[in-house]
Design a protein around this motif. Structure first.
Motif, PDB file in Angstrom:
ATOM      1  N   SER A  38       4.541  -0.893   2.057  1.00 34.39           N
ATOM      2  CA  SER A  38       5.486  -0.373   3.148  1.00 34.39           C
ATOM      3  C   SER A  38       6.814  -1.167   2.997  1.00 34.39           C
ATOM      4  CB  SER A  38       4.916  -0.846   4.672  1.00 34.39           C
ATOM      5  OG  SER A  38       4.448  -2.186   4.544  1.00 34.39           O
ATOM      6  N   PHE A  39       6.884  -1.991   2.490  1.00 30.18           N
ATOM      7  CA  PHE A  39       8.398  -3.026   2.218  1.00 30.18           C
ATOM      8  C   PHE A  39       9.098  -2.101   1.218  1.00 30.18           C
ATOM      9  CE2 PHE A  39      11.552  -6.014   2.381  1.00 30.18           C
ATOM     10  CZ  PHE A  39      11.750  -6.241   1.014  1.00 30.18           C
ATOM     11  N   LEU A  40       8.654  -1.309   0.385  1.00 26.93           N
ATOM     12  CA  LEU A  40       9.393  -0.774  -0.645  1.00 26.93           C
ATOM     13  C   LEU A  40       9.851   0.872  -0.039  1.00 26.93           C
ATOM     14  CD1 LEU A  40       6.880  -1.157  -3.724  1.00 26.93           C
ATOM     15  CD2 LEU A  40       9.167  -2.323  -3.084  1.00 26.93           C
ATOM     16  N   VAL A  41       9.356   1.300   1.179  1.00 31.76           N
ATOM     17  CA  VAL A  41       9.953   2.344   1.560  1.00 31.76           C
ATOM     18  C   VAL A  41      10.636   1.906   3.104  1.00 31.76           C
ATOM     19  CG1 VAL A  41       8.165   4.026   0.491  1.00 31.76           C
ATOM     20  CG2 VAL A  41       7.536   2.972   2.664  1.00 31.76           C
ATOM     21  N   ASN A  42      10.604   0.974   3.591  1.00 29.15           N
ATOM     22  CA  ASN A  42      11.267   0.679   4.553  1.00 29.15           C
ATOM     23  C   ASN A  42      11.292  -0.757   4.730  1.00 29.15           C
ATOM     24  OD1 ASN A  42      12.169  -0.134   7.473  1.00 29.15           O
ATOM     25  ND2 ASN A  42      10.728   1.574   8.306  1.00 29.15           N
ATOM     26  N   ASP A  46       8.618  -6.163   6.805  1.00 34.24           N
ATOM     27  CA  ASP A  46       8.712  -7.249   5.967  1.00 34.24           C
ATOM     28  C   ASP A  46       7.802  -8.171   6.253  1.00 34.24           C
ATOM     29  OD1 ASP A  46      10.150  -7.860   8.058  1.00 34.24           O
ATOM     30  OD2 ASP A  46      11.791  -8.460   7.010  1.00 34.24           O
ATOM     31  N   VAL A  47       6.824  -8.016   7.093  1.00 34.54           N
ATOM     32  CA  VAL A  47       5.893  -9.148   7.396  1.00 34.54           C
ATOM     33  C   VAL A  47       4.966  -9.659   6.053  1.00 34.54           C
ATOM     34  CG1 VAL A  47       3.728 -10.017   8.703  1.00 34.54           C
ATOM     35  CG2 VAL A  47       5.655  -8.713   9.876  1.00 34.54           C
ATOM     36  N   PHE A 203      -0.160   1.896  10.255  1.00 34.04           N
ATOM     37  CA  PHE A 203      -0.818   2.179   8.765  1.00 34.04           C
ATOM     38  C   PHE A 203      -0.754   3.693   8.451  1.00 34.04           C
ATOM     39  CE2 PHE A 203      -3.884  -1.739   9.264  1.00 34.04           C
ATOM     40  CZ  PHE A 203      -3.061  -2.638   9.457  1.00 34.04           C
ATOM     41  N   LEU A 204      -0.962   4.461   9.373  1.00 35.40           N
ATOM     42  CA  LEU A 204      -1.193   5.904   8.809  1.00 35.40           C
ATOM     43  C   LEU A 204       0.323   6.787   9.008  1.00 35.40           C
ATOM     44  CD1 LEU A 204      -4.644   7.169  10.146  1.00 35.40           C
ATOM     45  CD2 LEU A 204      -3.846   6.421   8.042  1.00 35.40           C
ATOM     46  N   ASN A 205       1.468   6.192   9.112  1.00 27.92           N
ATOM     47  CA  ASN A 205       2.684   6.840   9.522  1.00 27.92           C
ATOM     48  C   ASN A 205       3.108   7.343   7.827  1.00 27.92           C
ATOM     49  OD1 ASN A 205       5.668   6.540   8.463  1.00 27.92           O
ATOM     50  ND2 ASN A 205       5.847   5.583  10.591  1.00 27.92           N
ATOM     51  N   PRO A 206       3.459   8.537   8.082  1.00 24.07           N
ATOM     52  CA  PRO A 206       3.417   9.460   6.539  1.00 24.07           C
ATOM     53  C   PRO A 206       4.356   8.485   5.590  1.00 24.07           C
ATOM     54  CG  PRO A 206       3.902  10.824   8.667  1.00 24.07           C
ATOM     55  CD  PRO A 206       3.711   9.344   9.027  1.00 24.07           C
ATOM     56  N   VAL A 207       5.510   7.958   5.960  1.00 18.88           N
ATOM     57  CA  VAL A 207       6.356   7.232   4.935  1.00 18.88           C
ATOM     58  C   VAL A 207       5.357   5.922   4.406  1.00 18.88           C
ATOM     59  CG1 VAL A 207       8.171   5.574   4.620  1.00 18.88           C
ATOM     60  CG2 VAL A 207       8.391   7.825   6.221  1.00 18.88           C
ATOM     61  N   ASN A 208       4.700   5.372   5.266  1.00 19.83           N
ATOM     62  CA  ASN A 208       3.672   4.294   4.572  1.00 19.83           C
ATOM     63  C   ASN A 208       2.634   4.984   3.542  1.00 19.83           C
ATOM     64  OD1 ASN A 208       3.394   1.618   4.686  1.00 19.83           O
ATOM     65  ND2 ASN A 208       2.997   1.625   6.834  1.00 19.83           N
ATOM     66  N   HIS A 260      11.112   4.531  -2.819  1.00 23.11           N
ATOM     67  CA  HIS A 260      12.539   4.057  -2.386  1.00 23.11           C
ATOM     68  C   HIS A 260      12.258   4.426  -0.865  1.00 23.11           C
ATOM     69  CE1 HIS A 260      13.991   7.852  -2.287  1.00 23.11           C
ATOM     70  NE2 HIS A 260      13.311   8.108  -3.532  1.00 23.11           N
ATOM     71  N   PRO A 261      13.532   3.512  -0.126  1.00 18.39           N
ATOM     72  CA  PRO A 261      13.618   3.710   1.353  1.00 18.39           C
ATOM     73  C   PRO A 261      14.153   5.166   1.908  1.00 18.39           C
ATOM     74  CG  PRO A 261      14.331   1.619   0.650  1.00 18.39           C
ATOM     75  CD  PRO A 261      14.233   2.414  -0.734  1.00 18.39           C
ATOM     76  N   ARG A 262      14.867   5.869   0.945  1.00 18.46           N
ATOM     77  CA  ARG A 262      15.284   7.029   1.236  1.00 18.46           C
ATOM     78  C   ARG A 262      14.265   8.331   1.300  1.00 18.46           C
ATOM     79  NH1 ARG A 262      17.573   4.624  -2.325  1.00 18.46           N
ATOM     80  NH2 ARG A 262      17.374   6.095  -3.898  1.00 18.46           N
TER      81      ARG A 262
END
Length: 325
Positions: A38-42, A46-47, A203-208, A260-262
């Motif tokens: 997740s940190f890599l896409v948003n 960052d926990v 957890f199931l967020n599409p970006v994640n 990446h985050p974009r």
């Protein structure tokens, strides 16, 4: 040693815990992000496992758990590989317990047994059977310190609940027979709602889900081409990324470019690029109601409905359409 946590505040902790916190295996967790890819896409997601491990230890302490159980709480995640549960996707481990399977070997080959022995504790006895630690771990759908901490910590950090809400909930926890429970239906309903924000909306967020998919593919390729070994997975997220980026492997580098985050993705059940399912995570804590222990869902229609919706969503999984890499 005084330790300060955003959720549990300031606490004085024992010398053995202080030394364990300073040990390499626990310090390494500062470089392991709780959310896998997740940190890599948003960047805001960052926990770290370190914060969570300290949190679990402090929650057990707050609930009156023994030093031994606090130790087990602090150490419960030391064997998490880089990128946490992404590795379960890489190794097609549906139980999502790869880190549990390697826990003993990670502990044994570290300075942890020595620190424990110095303070009169036996690592084997303390850490070989986590079913003894009933505050730390409970089978779903009950509450436990592990589940409670990551839910409150993530949802507070990512702006879904306020600090005062989290702390109010903690004030409504009771301990009976060494286990934790909400003290009534109101607290149970609140936590169930927040837990599903975590395991369904986050957890199931599409970006994640996208991040997990591409990072798992990247790591699979890296393992196949011997760019990394299984041992490398006991480094930090960044150390593994550095090895991947430094490799000359075309497949690995091309997959990495997609993370990446974009990134732009959406859920689409018809025209989708891939489908992912995660371990079913349901919550339905017991509460004391009219002089007996019952599942919250037996008393609350809200809890029953939230559980049913979460079950359906988890069973179906997520269908992801990539709009823009």
């Amino acid at each position: 040693m005084e330790i300060n946590d955003v959720i549990y505040g300031q606490h004085h902790i024992d010398k053995v815990l202080e030394e364990l916190i300073k040990s390499a295996p626990v310090q390494r967790l500062k470089g392991i992000y709780q959310g896998g890819a997740s940190f890599l896409v948003n960047r805001k997601w960052d926990v770290t496992r370190y914060e969570h491990s300290i949190g679990v230890m402090l929650l057990i302490k707050k609930l009156g758990g023994t030093i031994e159980e606090q130790i087990a709480g602090l150490l419960h995640d030391v064997s998490h590989t880089a990128f946490s549960h992404v590795i379960d996707v890489v190794f097609e481990n549906e139980a999502e317990d790869y880190h549990e399977n390697i826990f003993q070997q990670v502990i044994v080959h570290s300075e942890i047994p020595g620190i424990l022995e110095k303070h009169g504790y036996d690592a084997e006895e303390l850490l070989s059977d986590d079913t003894r630690w009933t505050l730390l771990e409970q089978p779903a759908p009950e509450l436990c310190a592990d589940r409670t901490d990551y839910t409150l910590r993530d949802m507070y950090r990512y702006g879904h609940i306020s600090l005062s809400e989290a702390q109010t909930f903690l004030d409504h926890l009771i301990v009976r027979n060494g286990r934790m429970f909400p003290d009534g239906i109101e607290a149970a309903e609140w936590f169930v709602r927040v837990y599903y924000m975590e395991v369904i909306d986050f957890f199931l967020n599409p970006v994640n889900v996208y991040g997990y998919e591409y990072l798992a593919q990247t790591l699979k390729a890296a393992l196949q081409h011997n760019v990394i070994s299984a041992e490398d997975l006991l480094k930090t997220d960044q150390e593994v990324l550095d090895i991947l980026h430094a490799s000359k492997n075309k497949e690995v580098l091309s997959l990495l470019k997609h993370i990446h985050p974009r990134i732009q993705v959406k859920e689409d059940n018809i025209q989708y690029d891939f489908h992912q399912k995660k371990k079913m995570r349901l919550i339905d804590p017991s509460i004391f109601h009219h002089d007996e222990w019952v599942k919250a869902s037996a008393v609350s229609e809200n809890v029953r409905k939230m559980g049913e919706a979460a079950y359906q969503k988890a069973k179906k999984g997520v269908y992801i359409k990539v709009l823009h890499h």
